[in-house]
Design a protein around this motif. Sequence first.
Motif, short mmCIF file in Angstrom:
data_model
loop_
_atom_site.label_atom_id
_atom_site.label_comp_id
_atom_site.label_asym_id
_atom_site.label_seq_id
_atom_site.Cartn_x
_atom_site.Cartn_y
_atom_site.Cartn_z
N GLY A 151 50.47 71.76 4.51
CA GLY A 151 51.03 71.04 3.36
C GLY A 151 50.91 71.86 2.08
N GLU A 152 49.77 72.53 1.91
CA GLU A 152 49.60 73.37 0.71
C GLU A 152 50.58 74.52 0.68
OE1 GLU A 152 45.60 74.60 0.80
OE2 GLU A 152 44.75 72.63 0.22
N ILE A 153 50.80 75.15 1.86
CA ILE A 153 51.73 76.30 1.91
C ILE A 153 53.14 75.84 1.58
CG2 ILE A 153 52.80 77.96 3.48
CD1 ILE A 153 50.08 78.13 4.90
N MET A 154 53.52 74.69 2.12
CA MET A 154 54.88 74.20 1.89
C MET A 154 55.08 73.84 0.41
SD MET A 154 55.42 71.94 5.37
CE MET A 154 57.11 71.51 4.99
N ARG A 155 54.03 73.24 -0.21
CA ARG A 155 54.17 72.91 -1.64
C ARG A 155 54.22 74.19 -2.48
NH1 ARG A 155 50.58 68.83 -0.05
NH2 ARG A 155 48.79 70.09 -0.77
N ARG A 156 53.38 75.18 -2.14
CA ARG A 156 53.37 76.43 -2.90
C ARG A 156 54.68 77.17 -2.79
NH1 ARG A 156 51.28 80.89 -0.74
NH2 ARG A 156 49.85 79.67 0.57
#
Length: 350
Positions: A334-339
Amino acid sequence: MHNMGVPSQPASPLVNASFPLAPTEDTEVEEVDGTQVSNNKGKKRLAQRGRSFTHEEDRAICSAFLHVSKDPIIGTNQTSAGYYTRMHRHFVDNNGLSTNRTKVSIENRWGTIQKAVNKFCGFYDAMERRNQSGKNEQDRINDAIRMYEEIEPWQFHHCWLILRGEPKWHARMAESNMAQRVNQRPAPKCSETETCSVQAESTLPDRPEGRDSAKKRARTMADTSSSSAAMEMLQKMHDRGEKNDVKEDQLRHEMFKMERERLELQKLNWEKKWDAWEKKWDAWEKKWAVMEANAMTRQNEYELNQWNADLMVMSQDLDKLAPALRAMYQQKQGEIMRRRGISTPPTSDS
């Protein structure tokens, strides 16, 4: 009182002072130009140096001369004794200091001042007639002082400053300088039919030369000798001046040459410094380009490493992982996709 126009210089009354002779019943004391002379009634005259004249007293004597000479009532109808009596009275009344100067002392001091200033005026007039280019009035005064001091010290500049612009002083100078012409008048010519009294008188013995006439002739000869010496000295000064001009031209040429060489050397030094600064600037530009290239390379390497790490996390099969590990990978994904700005697809549970 005549305004002398020259600021007075303070002088201590104790400077160059000596005690005057004390007159007795058989002693007569007179002062001649600062010297007291004792006359013991038929005995040998004894002299003792008195107090020297100060600049203030000299100015007072010059003022007395101008005052007496300009008297509109008496004018030129004055005897010698009366003339110097009035000068002495004016000196005593306007000196401003207590004084015991006698009339004879004032008369002799004025004679000394008159002779010295008259001689200096001859030197100054010679410098005026020369009219050397590039010299102002003060330069001509200094040259006249140097010419005068080739003969004797110049001690009466303060008196010359008072007398130089006074018509009565110029008239006195002209009267002194014309003394020689009085004795050189040609005899008048007589015709054959008339009786010439001068020719009759010429048969008589010549009258002996008087004391005053002899003194005037001696002074005139001294002035003529001084004028000749002044012209000779002026010629020597002119010759020395030409030699000095040549030396000054050579010195100026050498100084100009040295200054030009100094400027050329300074120019070369500045050019060397400029070249050194240009080389340093080029080196800094090259170094800056290398630093920028290295930074770009490191940035690219960082982004590539980050991409590989994100790809490893995103490629995990969550169904095969333990619940705790699956939760951790779900959070990382989720963090990678938001970044990276990737929208999260809705799940079937929602």
